[in-house]
Design a protein around this motif. Structure first.
Motif, PDB file in Angstrom:
ATOM      1  N   UNK A   1       0.829  -1.214   0.000  1.00 19.66           N
ATOM      2  CA  UNK A   1       0.000   0.000   0.000  1.00 19.66           C
ATOM      3  C   UNK A   1       0.859   1.258   0.000  1.00 19.66           C
ATOM      4  N   UNK A   2       1.930   1.241   0.794  1.00 18.21           N
ATOM      5  CA  UNK A   2       2.834   2.407   0.839  1.00 18.21           C
ATOM      6  C   UNK A   2       3.506   2.601  -0.526  1.00 18.21           C
ATOM      7  N   UNK A   3       3.895   1.502  -1.162  1.00 20.65           N
ATOM      8  CA  UNK A   3       4.510   1.584  -2.498  1.00 20.65           C
ATOM      9  C   UNK A   3       3.509   2.124  -3.525  1.00 20.65           C
ATOM     10  N   UNK A   4       2.259   1.676  -3.434  1.00 22.54           N
ATOM     11  CA  UNK A   4       1.222   2.184  -4.339  1.00 22.54           C
ATOM     12  C   UNK A   4       0.986   3.677  -4.117  1.00 22.54           C
ATOM     13  N   UNK A   5       0.972   4.079  -2.843  1.00 22.18           N
ATOM     14  CA  UNK A   5       0.802   5.494  -2.502  1.00 22.18           C
ATOM     15  C   UNK A   5       1.939   6.325  -3.092  1.00 22.18           C
ATOM     16  N   UNK A   6       3.182   5.895  -2.845  1.00 23.36           N
ATOM     17  CA  UNK A   6       4.353   6.652  -3.328  1.00 23.36           C
ATOM     18  C   UNK A   6       4.353   6.755  -4.855  1.00 23.36           C
ATOM     19  N   UNK A   7       3.970   5.676  -5.508  1.00 24.10           N
ATOM     20  CA  UNK A   7       3.894   5.674  -6.968  1.00 24.10           C
ATOM     21  C   UNK A   7       2.853   6.678  -7.464  1.00 24.10           C
ATOM     22  N   UNK A   8       1.717   6.741  -6.764  1.00 27.58           N
ATOM     23  CA  UNK A   8       0.666   7.680  -7.160  1.00 27.58           C
ATOM     24  C   UNK A   8       1.144   9.120  -7.023  1.00 27.58           C
ATOM     25  N   UNK A   9       1.802   9.424  -5.917  1.00 24.47           N
ATOM     26  CA  UNK A   9       2.336  10.782  -5.702  1.00 24.47           C
ATOM     27  C   UNK A   9       3.338  11.139  -6.797  1.00 24.47           C
ATOM     28  N   UNK A  10       4.222  10.198  -7.109  1.00 22.79           N
ATOM     29  CA  UNK A  10       5.238  10.416  -8.147  1.00 22.79           C
ATOM     30  C   UNK A  10       4.593  10.700  -9.506  1.00 22.79           C
ATOM     31  N   UNK A  11       3.538   9.922  -9.828  1.00 24.77           N
ATOM     32  CA  UNK A  11       2.855  10.112 -11.113  1.00 24.77           C
ATOM     33  C   UNK A  11       2.156  11.470 -11.173  1.00 24.77           C
ATOM     34  N   UNK A  12       1.482  11.838 -10.100  1.00 17.30           N
ATOM     35  CA  UNK A  12       0.801  13.136 -10.065  1.00 17.30           C
ATOM     36  C   UNK A  12       1.801  14.277 -10.253  1.00 17.30           C
ATOM     37  N   UNK A  13       2.909  14.193  -9.562  1.00 15.38           N
ATOM     38  CA  UNK A  13       3.921  15.251  -9.654  1.00 15.38           C
ATOM     39  C   UNK A  13       4.558  15.297 -11.045  1.00 15.38           C
ATOM     40  N   UNK A  14       4.669  14.130 -11.678  1.00 19.38           N
ATOM     41  CA  UNK A  14       5.210  14.090 -13.040  1.00 19.38           C
ATOM     42  C   UNK A  14       4.310  14.834 -14.016  1.00 19.38           C
ATOM     43  N   UNK A  15       3.027  14.914 -13.689  1.00 16.44           N
ATOM     44  CA  UNK A  15       2.063  15.659 -14.507  1.00 16.44           C
ATOM     45  C   UNK A  15       1.860  17.088 -13.994  1.00 16.44           C
ATOM     46  N   UNK A  16       2.795  17.556 -13.189  1.00 18.69           N
ATOM     47  CA  UNK A  16       2.804  18.921 -12.653  1.00 18.69           C
ATOM     48  C   UNK A  16       1.591  19.238 -11.774  1.00 18.69           C
ATOM     49  N   UNK A  17       1.116  18.217 -11.063  1.00 19.69           N
ATOM     50  CA  UNK A  17       0.088  18.429 -10.049  1.00 19.69           C
ATOM     51  C   UNK A  17       0.812  18.694  -8.739  1.00 19.69           C
ATOM     52  N   UNK A  18       0.458  19.769  -8.052  1.00 17.54           N
ATOM     53  CA  UNK A  18       1.092  20.053  -6.761  1.00 17.54           C
ATOM     54  C   UNK A  18       0.496  19.130  -5.711  1.00 17.54           C
ATOM     55  N   UNK A  19       1.339  18.323  -5.089  1.00 19.18           N
ATOM     56  CA  UNK A  19       0.891  17.368  -4.075  1.00 19.18           C
ATOM     57  C   UNK A  19       1.608  17.647  -2.759  1.00 19.18           C
ATOM     58  N   UNK A  20       0.824  17.892  -1.704  1.00 14.62           N
ATOM     59  CA  UNK A  20       1.367  17.979  -0.352  1.00 14.62           C
ATOM     60  C   UNK A  20       1.204  16.614   0.305  1.00 14.62           C
ATOM     61  N   UNK A  21       2.281  16.069   0.833  1.00 12.43           N
ATOM     62  CA  UNK A  21       2.218  14.774   1.508  1.00 12.43           C
ATOM     63  C   UNK A  21       2.533  14.954   2.990  1.00 12.43           C
ATOM     64  N   UNK A  22       1.620  14.488   3.822  1.00 17.49           N
ATOM     65  CA  UNK A  22       1.856  14.477   5.267  1.00 17.49           C
ATOM     66  C   UNK A  22       2.002  13.016   5.694  1.00 17.49           C
ATOM     67  N   UNK A  23       3.070  12.704   6.396  1.00 17.17           N
ATOM     68  CA  UNK A  23       3.305  11.328   6.863  1.00 17.17           C
ATOM     69  C   UNK A  23       2.424  11.026   8.072  1.00 17.17           C
ATOM     70  N   UNK A  24       1.678   9.914   8.010  1.00 14.37           N
ATOM     71  CA  UNK A  24       0.877   9.496   9.153  1.00 14.37           C
ATOM     72  C   UNK A  24       1.802   9.077  10.293  1.00 14.37           C
ATOM     73  N   UNK A  25       1.274   9.103  11.508  1.00 13.13           N
ATOM     74  CA  UNK A  25       2.044   8.758  12.696  1.00 13.13           C
ATOM     75  C   UNK A  25       1.708   7.341  13.178  1.00 13.13           C
ATOM     76  N   UNK A  26       2.592   6.777  13.977  1.00  8.30           N
ATOM     77  CA  UNK A  26       2.391   5.420  14.495  1.00  8.30           C
ATOM     78  C   UNK A  26       1.183   5.355  15.431  1.00  8.30           C
ATOM     79  N   UNK A  27       1.107   6.324  16.333  1.00  8.95           N
ATOM     80  CA  UNK A  27       0.022   6.355  17.326  1.00  8.95           C
ATOM     81  C   UNK A  27      -0.824   7.602  17.160  1.00  8.95           C
ATOM     82  N   UNK A  28      -2.150   7.478  17.280  1.00 13.61           N
ATOM     83  CA  UNK A  28      -2.887   6.219  17.362  1.00 13.61           C
ATOM     84  C   UNK A  28      -2.906   5.515  15.999  1.00 13.61           C
TER      85      UNK A  28
END
Length: 295
Positions: A32-59
């Motif tokens: 799932x993380x690999x699919x997410x990262x791939x999606x972000x990379x593809x969006x950015x390749x098409x010049x879509x501005x993407x803000x990514x916030x990393x989820x936390x362990x807890x909760x």
């Protein structure tokens, strides 16, 4: 977009999300993380501005990858927070995401509906509502995740016209989120009309599309089951539109449907099979649009 820390099948949401499959996928979190990262990379390749916030362990928040259900932003500087059906999804409203938005964008006011959770009343953001921002119209199929009173209250406050209806899947089960059966573009709408059983409600919806000059592109219940309704029109840094959908959705569409869509925007299909199977959501659910001015 929120990058997951721990993604897994959420038993609490499966109560009324019939798109989820509790299947054993080895290394599901890593996939799932690999699919997410791939999606972000593809969006950015098409010049879509993407803000990514990393989820936390807890909760632990297995559905953090779908932020559009608990937060939305709007022109004029409004941030909306929504009441969530599943108890463990309420924990997704983490300070990391809210602080990121407050730091990087101009927020004038916060419209917080989360107290409705105490009453067992829910309205799950732009999952449960599909918004036509141009014409200030909000479409919502009634379900455990969209309460009609809460929906009307949100529309009154945000100055949208509410259009509600009942929608069911091919097994006559209520569709949990409007954005799996409907997608709103600037010049078109994708919708599974077969899911709206009531003819009067169907006509009200169609009349609204007619009045707002939308080309109606219909999909079948079978295509809906492959997430063909769960897509989002986004805009690149030059304001050019692009239609995001999953590869599963793209494969389910027929040539004439794709041609109709491509008149208005290029299509970017993205492979997210693990996220779709275990999460019961697709590409649209993974993106929370930002309509705020930069800070």
């Amino acid at each position: 977009m929120v990058r997951p820390y721990q993604f897994y099948f959420n038993q609490q949401t499966a109560a009324n999300n019939f798109f989820q499959s509790n299947i054993n996928i080895e290394n599901a979190n890593e996939l799932a993380i690999a699919e997410f990262d791939n999606m972000v990379e593809k969006l950015r390749a098409y010049q879509i501005k993407v803000n990514v916030v990393q989820d936390t362990k807890d909760p632990s928040t297995p559905d953090s990858i779908f932020p559009n259900n608990w937060v939305s932003t709007h022109k004029g500087g409004t941030l909306c927070l929504y009441p969530m059906f599943a108890q463990n999804r309420r924990a997704e409203r983490k300070s990391t995401v809210i602080n990121f938005l407050q730091t990087n964008y101009q927020i004038e006011n916060v419209f917080d509906l989360t107290d409705l959770e105490k009453e067992g009343t829910f309205l799950e953001g732009t999952g449960s509502m599909v918004l036509d921002h141009q014409n200030k119209l909000a479409y919502g199929c009634l379900s455990e995740r969209l309460d009609k009173v809460a929906f009307t209250h949100w529309c009154d406050k945000m100055q949208f016209k509410a259009i509600s209806f009942k929608a069911v899947d091919d097994k006559a089960q209520p569709i949990y989120h409007t954005n799996v059966m409907m997608c709103m573009g600037n010049q078109f709408v994708v919708i599974c009309l077969d899911s709206i059983a009531n003819e009067e409600e169907k006509q009200i919806v169609l009349e609204s599309f007619l009045q707002t000059n939308k080309e109606v592109i219909t999909i079948s219940q079978e295509q809906l089951n492959h997430f063909a309704g769960n897509m989002l029109q986004v805009f690149d840094i030059n304001e050019k539109p692009l239609l995001i959908m999953s590869e599963q959705a793209y494969s389910a569409l027929k040539t004439e449907q794709l041609k109709s869509l491509e008149k208005y925007n290029p299509i970017l299909p993205i492979s997210i099979p693990t996220i779709e199977a275990l999460g019961g959501g697709s590409t649209r659910c993974m993106m929370a649009e930002i309509y705020l001015k930069p800070a």
